[in-house]
Design an enzyme around this catalytic site. Structure first.
Site, PDB file in Angstrom:
ATOM      1  N   LYS A 140       0.834  -1.212   0.000  1.00  0.00           N
ATOM      2  CA  LYS A 140       0.000   0.000   0.000  1.00  0.00           C
ATOM      3  C   LYS A 140       0.867   1.260   0.000  1.00  0.00           C
ATOM      4  O   LYS A 140       0.628   2.192  -0.761  1.00  0.00           O
ATOM      5  CB  LYS A 140      -0.897   0.015   1.251  1.00  0.00           C
ATOM      6  CG  LYS A 140      -1.518   1.380   1.533  1.00  0.00           C
ATOM      7  CD  LYS A 140      -2.393   1.382   2.764  1.00  0.00           C
ATOM      8  CE  LYS A 140      -1.678   1.597   4.068  1.00  0.00           C
ATOM      9  NZ  LYS A 140      -1.385   2.998   4.428  1.00  0.00           N
ATOM     10  N   ASN A 141       1.865   1.271   0.871  1.00  0.00           N
ATOM     11  CA  ASN A 141       2.634   2.508   1.028  1.00  0.00           C
ATOM     12  C   ASN A 141       3.637   2.734  -0.098  1.00  0.00           C
ATOM     13  O   ASN A 141       4.227   3.814  -0.196  1.00  0.00           O
ATOM     14  CB  ASN A 141       3.315   2.543   2.399  1.00  0.00           C
ATOM     15  CG  ASN A 141       2.284   2.761   3.499  1.00  0.00           C
ATOM     16  OD1 ASN A 141       1.145   3.139   3.220  1.00  0.00           O
ATOM     17  ND2 ASN A 141       2.678   2.509   4.744  1.00  0.00           N
ATOM     18  N   ARG A 186      -4.950  11.319   3.924  1.00  0.00           N
ATOM     19  CA  ARG A 186      -3.734  12.112   4.035  1.00  0.00           C
ATOM     20  C   ARG A 186      -2.815  11.953   2.836  1.00  0.00           C
ATOM     21  O   ARG A 186      -2.122  12.880   2.441  1.00  0.00           O
ATOM     22  CB  ARG A 186      -2.933  11.638   5.241  1.00  0.00           C
ATOM     23  CG  ARG A 186      -3.290  12.157   6.549  1.00  0.00           C
ATOM     24  CD  ARG A 186      -2.180  11.781   7.501  1.00  0.00           C
ATOM     25  NE  ARG A 186      -0.894  12.346   7.049  1.00  0.00           N
ATOM     26  CZ  ARG A 186      -0.532  13.581   7.264  1.00  0.00           C
ATOM     27  NH1 ARG A 186      -1.286  14.389   7.940  1.00  0.00           N
ATOM     28  NH2 ARG A 186       0.637  14.019   6.814  1.00  0.00           N
ATOM     29  N   CYS A 226      -4.434  13.134  12.576  1.00  0.00           N
ATOM     30  CA  CYS A 226      -5.268  11.940  12.580  1.00  0.00           C
ATOM     31  C   CYS A 226      -5.069  11.268  13.930  1.00  0.00           C
ATOM     32  O   CYS A 226      -4.406  11.817  14.804  1.00  0.00           O
ATOM     33  CB  CYS A 226      -4.952  11.028  11.407  1.00  0.00           C
ATOM     34  SG  CYS A 226      -3.393  10.200  11.540  1.00  0.00           S
ATOM     35  N   ARG A 233       0.617  15.144  12.680  1.00  0.00           N
ATOM     36  CA  ARG A 233       1.106  14.900  11.319  1.00  0.00           C
ATOM     37  C   ARG A 233       1.121  16.145  10.431  1.00  0.00           C
ATOM     38  O   ARG A 233       0.420  16.211   9.411  1.00  0.00           O
ATOM     39  CB  ARG A 233       0.317  13.763  10.672  1.00  0.00           C
ATOM     40  CG  ARG A 233       0.356  12.505  11.509  1.00  0.00           C
ATOM     41  CD  ARG A 233      -0.321  11.343  10.852  1.00  0.00           C
ATOM     42  NE  ARG A 233       0.476  10.796   9.767  1.00  0.00           N
ATOM     43  CZ  ARG A 233       0.081   9.774   9.009  1.00  0.00           C
ATOM     44  NH1 ARG A 233      -1.080   9.227   9.212  1.00  0.00           N
ATOM     45  NH2 ARG A 233       0.857   9.324   8.051  1.00  0.00           N
ATOM     46  N   PRO A 234       1.937  17.139  10.780  1.00  0.00           N
ATOM     47  CA  PRO A 234       2.035  18.340   9.940  1.00  0.00           C
ATOM     48  C   PRO A 234       2.719  18.020   8.600  1.00  0.00           C
ATOM     49  O   PRO A 234       3.280  16.944   8.422  1.00  0.00           O
ATOM     50  CB  PRO A 234       2.899  19.280  10.771  1.00  0.00           C
ATOM     51  CG  PRO A 234       3.689  18.401  11.676  1.00  0.00           C
ATOM     52  CD  PRO A 234       2.854  17.167  11.915  1.00  0.00           C
ATOM     53  N   ASP A 283       4.704   1.001  12.108  1.00  0.00           N
ATOM     54  CA  ASP A 283       3.429   0.398  11.694  1.00  0.00           C
ATOM     55  C   ASP A 283       3.220  -0.993  12.296  1.00  0.00           C
ATOM     56  O   ASP A 283       2.094  -1.494  12.314  1.00  0.00           O
ATOM     57  CB  ASP A 283       3.348   0.307  10.161  1.00  0.00           C
ATOM     58  CG  ASP A 283       3.267   1.687   9.517  1.00  0.00           C
ATOM     59  OD1 ASP A 283       3.000   2.658  10.244  1.00  0.00           O
ATOM     60  OD2 ASP A 283       3.482   1.788   8.303  1.00  0.00           O
ATOM     61  N   ARG A 289      -8.599   0.077   4.991  1.00  0.00           N
ATOM     62  CA  ARG A 289      -7.687   1.012   4.317  1.00  0.00           C
ATOM     63  C   ARG A 289      -6.387   0.313   3.934  1.00  0.00           C
ATOM     64  O   ARG A 289      -5.732   0.695   2.968  1.00  0.00           O
ATOM     65  CB  ARG A 289      -7.366   2.198   5.235  1.00  0.00           C
ATOM     66  CG  ARG A 289      -8.571   3.086   5.510  1.00  0.00           C
ATOM     67  CD  ARG A 289      -8.161   4.261   6.372  1.00  0.00           C
ATOM     68  NE  ARG A 289      -6.864   4.742   5.925  1.00  0.00           N
ATOM     69  CZ  ARG A 289      -5.907   5.184   6.724  1.00  0.00           C
ATOM     70  NH1 ARG A 289      -6.098   5.250   8.018  1.00  0.00           N
ATOM     71  NH2 ARG A 289      -4.752   5.599   6.230  1.00  0.00           N
TER      72      ARG A 289
HETATM   73  C1  EPZ Z   1       4.372   7.049   5.986  1.00  0.00           C
HETATM   74  O1  EPZ Z   1       3.632   8.150   6.517  1.00  0.00           O
HETATM   75  C2  EPZ Z   1       3.409   5.888   5.921  1.00  0.00           C
HETATM   76  N1  EPZ Z   1       2.287   6.240   5.067  1.00  0.00           N
HETATM   77  C3  EPZ Z   1       2.921   5.546   7.323  1.00  0.00           C
HETATM   78  O2  EPZ Z   1       2.102   4.396   7.234  1.00  0.00           O
HETATM   79  C4  EPZ Z   1       4.129   5.215   8.203  1.00  0.00           C
HETATM   80  O3  EPZ Z   1       3.683   4.991   9.522  1.00  0.00           O
HETATM   81  C5  EPZ Z   1       5.116   6.368   8.178  1.00  0.00           C
HETATM   82  O4  EPZ Z   1       5.480   6.695   6.807  1.00  0.00           O
HETATM   83  C6  EPZ Z   1       6.395   6.094   8.956  1.00  0.00           C
HETATM   84  O5  EPZ Z   1       7.010   4.941   8.467  1.00  0.00           O
HETATM   85  C7  EPZ Z   1       2.389   6.140   3.748  1.00  0.00           C
HETATM   86  O6  EPZ Z   1       3.429   5.812   3.195  1.00  0.00           O
HETATM   87  C8  EPZ Z   1       1.159   6.417   2.960  1.00  0.00           C
HETATM   88  P1  EPZ Z   1       6.492  10.485   7.958  1.00  0.00           P
HETATM   89  P2  EPZ Z   1       4.246   9.611   6.453  1.00  0.00           P
HETATM   90  O7  EPZ Z   1       6.397  11.712   7.147  1.00  0.00           O
HETATM   91  O8  EPZ Z   1       4.985   9.788   5.194  1.00  0.00           O
HETATM   92  C9  EPZ Z   1       6.387  13.930  11.304  1.00  0.00           C
HETATM   93  C10 EPZ Z   1       0.273   3.028   7.804  1.00  0.00           C
HETATM   94  O9  EPZ Z   1      -0.181   2.576   8.883  1.00  0.00           O
HETATM   95  N2  EPZ Z   1       6.344  14.887  10.181  1.00  0.00           N
HETATM   96  O10 EPZ Z   1       7.748   9.673   7.868  1.00  0.00           O
HETATM   97  O11 EPZ Z   1       3.148  10.552   6.761  1.00  0.00           O
HETATM   98  C11 EPZ Z   1       5.089  13.139  11.421  1.00  0.00           C
HETATM   99  O12 EPZ Z   1       4.120  13.875  12.118  1.00  0.00           O
HETATM  100  C12 EPZ Z   1       0.753   4.464   7.703  1.00  0.00           C
HETATM  101  O13 EPZ Z   1       0.321   2.377   6.749  1.00  0.00           O
HETATM  102  C13 EPZ Z   1       6.429  16.229  10.451  1.00  0.00           C
HETATM  103  O14 EPZ Z   1       6.544  16.669  11.604  1.00  0.00           O
HETATM  104  O15 EPZ Z   1       5.247   9.542   7.681  1.00  0.00           O
HETATM  105  C14 EPZ Z   1       5.561  11.909  12.126  1.00  0.00           C
HETATM  106  O16 EPZ Z   1       5.611  12.127  13.522  1.00  0.00           O
HETATM  107  C15 EPZ Z   1       0.430   5.295   8.878  1.00  0.00           C
HETATM  108  N3  EPZ Z   1       6.387  17.111   9.409  1.00  0.00           N
HETATM  109  C16 EPZ Z   1       6.983  11.698  11.584  1.00  0.00           C
HETATM  110  O17 EPZ Z   1       7.371  12.953  11.031  1.00  0.00           O
HETATM  111  C17 EPZ Z   1       6.272  16.690   8.107  1.00  0.00           C
HETATM  112  O18 EPZ Z   1       6.253  17.536   7.190  1.00  0.00           O
HETATM  113  C18 EPZ Z   1       7.106  10.626  10.514  1.00  0.00           C
HETATM  114  O19 EPZ Z   1       6.205  10.877   9.459  1.00  0.00           O
HETATM  115  C19 EPZ Z   1       6.190  15.316   7.847  1.00  0.00           C
HETATM  116  C20 EPZ Z   1       6.229  14.429   8.904  1.00  0.00           C
END
Ligand code: EPZ
Length: 419
Positions: A22-23, A94, A118, A123-124, A307, A399
């Site tokens: 999915k991701n 998202r 969420c 998640r900014p 995850d 999802r």
């Molecule tokens: C991806 O989300 C995955 N989603 C998530 O999978 C996964 O948990 C996550 O990566 C971490 O491995 C998809 O690929 C669609 P991040 P993503 O940006 O890209 C903070 C699942 O269950 N952050 O690496 O959104 C954020 O808040 C999902 O399948 C900022 O502060 O994750 C978090 O605390 C859920 N500012 C951390 O970084 C930003 O601009 C990691 O988020 C971006 C992120």
């Protein structure tokens, strides 16, 4: 909403074919808007609601989408495209932010709604915006929480991410493919899905190097062409089934899995007394004896995947001794612990940390899937529990897990989806 009804106490055994990731699918589908020619993707988990949302969004933007089999789809973004993401889709998912980078690359402008938080944290998207702004995009806030990006044409830059965000790395990578000159992303995310996106882009004619390391280098403005690409298997789905096998004292062989993508899980399961070994078909996971307590700390790849943390918490309730778990990636990803307490789990939480005493017999209860992986973890807890567990919020599980009740039942579980 729908609910899963799980009758516990069944041992899982047999072979499980893992779906496409999915991701990986979500950003790669978004990236097809960069290509003005038909692209065929194989191994796409088309049954997932998140993937269906992404396809609906692509259609809305003007992309032709033709699913050909349960896991194959052809998308054609050669026609005129809109740069405005409809608000109902951005609110629902998202991952719509993944369209920012490619639409900026292809059209030079984009309008999106700022995604809210969420259930797992605020998640900014500040790092996405900062990275894209470094490529010369100007962002303006518009009424109603909309953001408009555009301005001068994209130019390559050196971008340092404050945290190796998966989504920010992917968004910048997709925009940089169309930017003049070279782009370097430092402190880039190293997840296998980032590598898959880079390989997809390269298969379409782009030049992306270093994906899988913390420094990704992109040469921009090479002509892209259509083609065919197969996605990697879903490591989180594979890990979920491995943990489900372990918690039921089962014996499951996972087919269509890339074992190196799950090294931290295999190590942790082995520490806990689960037998994990490669087989001709894939990975065999079997658990016969007692489970031992463990300590675990999530982290960006190659750390332990966040995850799978909720699933591990379910497993730890059945391990002898005191397990500890620290969630370092998301701010609020322990809500499943409270739901598992309703089932009798002996879990204490404090902020991002959980302490789990086991083994504690779990009893069936009515619990709620507050997010996708929490839902999967509650189903796993239900498999280990006495009696019947009802997991509310089945749409959260849909999802990220295709035909879940049916596929777990094929391994001997007693799970039904009650719509
Ligand atoms: C991806 O989300 C995955 N989603 C998530 O999978 C996964 O948990 C996550 O990566 C971490 O491995 C998809 O690929 C669609 P991040 P993503 O940006 O890209 C903070 C699942 O269950 N952050 O690496 O959104 C954020 O808040 C999902 O399948 C900022 O502060 O994750 C978090 O605390 C859920 N500012 C951390 O970084 C930003 O601009 C990691 O988020 C971006 C992120």
């Amino acid at each position: 909403m729908g609910q899963f009804v799980v009758a516990g106490g069944r041992r899982l055994a047999g072979a499980f074919e893992v779906s496409g990731s999915k991701n990986a699918a979500l950003p790669i589908l978004a990236a097809t808007t960069l290509v003005a020619a038909p692209v065929t993707l194989k191994g796409v988990p088309l049954g997932l609601s998140d993937v269906q949302h992404m396809l609906a969004m692509l259609r809305e933007l003007g992309v032709r989408v033709a699913p050909a089999s349960p896991s194959r789809v052809t998308v054609d973004a050669s026609g005129p495209l809109s740069s405005v993401l409809p608000e109902q889709y951005t609110r629902a998912m998202r991952a719509s932010v993944f369209l920012m980078g490619p639409l900026l690359g292809r059209l030079g402008r984009v309008t999106v709604s700022r995604p809210g938080g969420c259930n797992i944290g605020p998640r900014p998207i500040d790092m996405h915006l900062k990275g894209l702004a470094a490529l010369s995009v100007r962002f303006d806030d518009r009424p109603g929480g909309r953001i408009e990006g555009g301005g001068a044409s994209l130019r390559g830059a050196v971008i340092y991410l404050d945290f190796p965000s998966v989504g920010a790395t992917e968004n910048v990578m997709m925009a940089a493919v169309m930017a003049a000159g070279e782009t370097v992303i430092e402190n880039a995310a190293r997840e296998p899905e980032v590598v898959d996106l880079a390989q997809f882009l390269n298969a379409m004619g782009a030049e992306v190097h270093g994906a899988g390391t913390d420094r990704v280098w992109i040469r921009g403005q090479l002509p892209l062409h259509g083609g065919c690409y197969e996605l990697i298997p879903d490591r989180i789905e594979a890990g979920t089934v491995a943990i489900a096998a372990a918690v039921t004292g089962g014996d499951v062989t996972l087919a269509h899995v890339i074992p190196e993508h799950l090294t931290p899980l295999w190590r942790k399961l082995t520490d806990m007394g689960v037998e994990v070994r490669p087989s001709a078909e894939g990975m065999r996971v079997s658990a016969s004896g007692d489970l031992a307590a463990a300590s675990l700390r999530t982290g960006p790849h190659p750390g332990f995947p966040t995850d799978l943390q909720p699933l591990m918490l379910a497993l730890m309730t059945q391990a002898a001794g005191c397990s500890t778990l620290v969630e370092t990636v998301f701010e609020n990803r322990l809500r499943h612990a409270l739901e598992m307490r309703r089932m009798g789990a002996n879990v204490l939480t404090d902020g991002r940390m959980a302490v789990i005493y086991g083994p504690t017999p779990l009893d069936g209860a009515v619990v709620e899937a507050t997010d996708l992986r929490a839902g999967a973890a509650l189903i796993v807890a239900g498999l280990a529990a006495r009696g019947t567990t009802v997991v509310l919020g089945a749409d959260n599980v849909a999802r990220g897990y295709e035909r879940w009740a049916e596929r777990l039942s094929a391994l001997g579980a007693d799970v039904i989806l009650d719509p």
